[in-house]
Design a protein around this motif. Structure first.
Motif, short mmCIF file in Angstrom:
data_model
loop_
_atom_site.label_atom_id
_atom_site.label_comp_id
_atom_site.label_asym_id
_atom_site.label_seq_id
_atom_site.Cartn_x
_atom_site.Cartn_y
_atom_site.Cartn_z
N LYS A 1 -1.80 3.34 5.48
CA LYS A 1 -1.57 3.94 4.16
C LYS A 1 -0.49 5.02 4.24
O LYS A 1 0.34 5.13 3.36
CB LYS A 1 -2.87 4.53 3.61
CG LYS A 1 -3.84 3.48 3.12
CD LYS A 1 -5.10 4.12 2.58
CE LYS A 1 -6.08 3.07 2.13
NZ LYS A 1 -7.33 3.65 1.64
N SER A 2 -0.52 5.80 5.30
CA SER A 2 0.47 6.85 5.49
C SER A 2 1.87 6.26 5.63
O SER A 2 2.83 6.76 5.04
CB SER A 2 0.11 7.68 6.72
OG SER A 2 1.08 8.67 6.95
N LEU A 3 1.99 5.18 6.40
CA LEU A 3 3.29 4.52 6.54
C LEU A 3 3.77 3.91 5.22
O LEU A 3 4.94 4.01 4.87
CB LEU A 3 3.23 3.44 7.61
CG LEU A 3 3.21 3.92 9.06
CD1 LEU A 3 3.14 2.72 10.00
CD2 LEU A 3 4.41 4.77 9.38
N SER A 4 2.85 3.28 4.48
CA SER A 4 3.21 2.69 3.19
C SER A 4 3.69 3.77 2.23
O SER A 4 4.68 3.60 1.52
CB SER A 4 2.03 1.93 2.58
OG SER A 4 1.79 0.75 3.29
N TYR A 5 3.01 4.91 2.22
CA TYR A 5 3.42 6.01 1.36
C TYR A 5 4.85 6.45 1.70
O TYR A 5 5.68 6.67 0.82
CB TYR A 5 2.45 7.18 1.49
CG TYR A 5 2.85 8.37 0.65
CD1 TYR A 5 2.62 8.37 -0.73
CD2 TYR A 5 3.49 9.46 1.21
CE1 TYR A 5 3.01 9.44 -1.51
CE2 TYR A 5 3.89 10.54 0.44
CZ TYR A 5 3.64 10.53 -0.92
OH TYR A 5 4.04 11.59 -1.68
N ILE B 1 4.63 -3.61 -4.82
CA ILE B 1 5.79 -4.13 -4.10
C ILE B 1 5.35 -4.69 -2.75
O ILE B 1 4.62 -4.05 -2.00
CB ILE B 1 6.85 -3.02 -3.89
CG1 ILE B 1 7.38 -2.55 -5.25
CG2 ILE B 1 7.98 -3.51 -3.00
CD1 ILE B 1 8.29 -1.34 -5.17
N SER B 2 5.82 -5.90 -2.46
CA SER B 2 5.53 -6.51 -1.15
C SER B 2 6.75 -6.48 -0.24
O SER B 2 6.60 -6.43 0.98
CB SER B 2 5.02 -7.94 -1.31
OG SER B 2 5.98 -8.76 -1.94
N GLU B 3 7.96 -6.49 -0.82
CA GLU B 3 9.19 -6.42 -0.02
C GLU B 3 10.28 -5.70 -0.80
O GLU B 3 10.36 -5.83 -2.02
CB GLU B 3 9.70 -7.82 0.33
CG GLU B 3 8.79 -8.61 1.22
CD GLU B 3 9.34 -9.99 1.56
OE1 GLU B 3 10.58 -10.11 1.71
OE2 GLU B 3 8.54 -10.92 1.65
N PHE B 4 11.08 -4.95 -0.06
CA PHE B 4 12.21 -4.23 -0.64
C PHE B 4 13.40 -4.41 0.28
O PHE B 4 13.31 -4.12 1.47
CB PHE B 4 11.85 -2.73 -0.75
CG PHE B 4 12.98 -1.87 -1.23
CD1 PHE B 4 13.24 -1.72 -2.58
CD2 PHE B 4 13.78 -1.19 -0.32
CE1 PHE B 4 14.28 -0.90 -3.02
CE2 PHE B 4 14.82 -0.37 -0.75
CZ PHE B 4 15.07 -0.24 -2.09
N HIS B 5 14.50 -4.92 -0.26
CA HIS B 5 15.71 -5.16 0.52
C HIS B 5 16.87 -4.40 -0.10
O HIS B 5 17.17 -4.59 -1.27
CB HIS B 5 16.07 -6.65 0.55
CG HIS B 5 14.97 -7.54 1.00
ND1 HIS B 5 14.70 -7.76 2.32
CD2 HIS B 5 14.05 -8.25 0.29
CE1 HIS B 5 13.65 -8.59 2.41
NE2 HIS B 5 13.25 -8.88 1.20
N PHE C 1 5.62 -4.67 3.09
CA PHE C 1 4.33 -4.01 2.93
C PHE C 1 3.20 -5.01 3.11
O PHE C 1 3.30 -6.15 2.70
CB PHE C 1 4.21 -3.40 1.53
CG PHE C 1 5.24 -2.35 1.27
CD1 PHE C 1 4.97 -1.03 1.52
CD2 PHE C 1 6.49 -2.68 0.78
CE1 PHE C 1 5.92 -0.04 1.28
CE2 PHE C 1 7.45 -1.72 0.55
CZ PHE C 1 7.15 -0.40 0.79
N SER C 2 2.12 -4.55 3.72
CA SER C 2 0.92 -5.37 3.78
C SER C 2 0.12 -5.09 2.52
O SER C 2 0.20 -4.02 1.93
CB SER C 2 0.10 -5.06 5.04
OG SER C 2 -0.25 -3.70 5.06
N LYS D 1 0.05 -15.79 3.72
CA LYS D 1 1.16 -15.64 4.67
C LYS D 1 1.31 -16.94 5.43
O LYS D 1 0.33 -17.52 5.88
CB LYS D 1 0.88 -14.49 5.63
CG LYS D 1 1.07 -13.15 4.98
CD LYS D 1 1.44 -12.13 6.00
CE LYS D 1 1.74 -10.84 5.29
NZ LYS D 1 2.75 -10.08 5.91
N SER D 2 2.53 -17.37 5.59
CA SER D 2 2.79 -18.56 6.38
C SER D 2 2.81 -18.17 7.85
O SER D 2 2.80 -17.00 8.20
CB SER D 2 4.13 -19.19 5.96
OG SER D 2 5.19 -18.34 6.32
N SER D 3 2.89 -19.15 8.71
CA SER D 3 2.82 -18.88 10.14
C SER D 3 4.00 -18.07 10.66
O SER D 3 3.90 -17.39 11.65
CB SER D 3 2.71 -20.20 10.91
OG SER D 3 3.85 -21.00 10.64
#
Length: 142
Positions: free
Chosen positions: A8-12, A97-101, A111-112, A127-129
């Motif tokens: 959670k800290s990393l996501s923040y 948000i799941s991805e930011f580019h 993000f998980s 999630k795929s392999s």
């Protein structure tokens, strides 16, 4: 600090990077190139119903040439984009948000899914392999 608190800290911290990037493009004249993937059924996402029907799990938006009215708030952002020739406002909580580019800097944030957050649907994606996120709908022939 346990593993969940650490994540959670990393996501923040990652969300703060996104907020900073969005605020930066508000104040500058250069053309950004941001790609943001988010869960469309996440609580707090506001978008027209026809877009939720077209993108039942996740959606990619690109902030580059044609976006309008970008507003960055503490826990979300909103922006107007063109869909089918019509401007529509989309509001996205940062936790959706799941991805930011950032294509200019080459930075990517992934993000998980936070299981503590509420979703309108039970399962948004698998999630795929190889680790990329795919929609369940992509697994079925239409």
């Amino acid at each position: 600090m346990d593993k969940t608190d650490y994540q959670k800290s990393l996501s923040y911290a990652k969300f703060q990077v996104i907020k900073k990037a969005l605020n930066t493009i508000l104040d500058n004249v250069f053309t950004p190139h941001l790609e943001i993937v988010f869960f469309t059924r996440f609580n707090g996402v506001v978008m027209p119903d026809y877009l939720k029907e077209s993108y039942p799990t996740q959606m990619l938006i690109i902030l580059q040439h044609q976006f309008f009215g970008l507003k960055v708030l503490e826990d979300k952002f909103s922006v107007s984009l063109s869909f089918r020739g019509k401007q529509e406002q989309v509001t996205v909580p940062f936790f959706a948000i799941s991805e930011f580019h950032d294509k200019i800097s080459g930075d990517t944030l992934v993000f998980s899914v936070d299981s503590d957050k509420e979703y309108e649907s039970e399962k948004c994606a698998e999630k795929s392999s190889n680790g990329s996120i795919i929609s369940i709908d992509q697994l079925y022939d239409k």
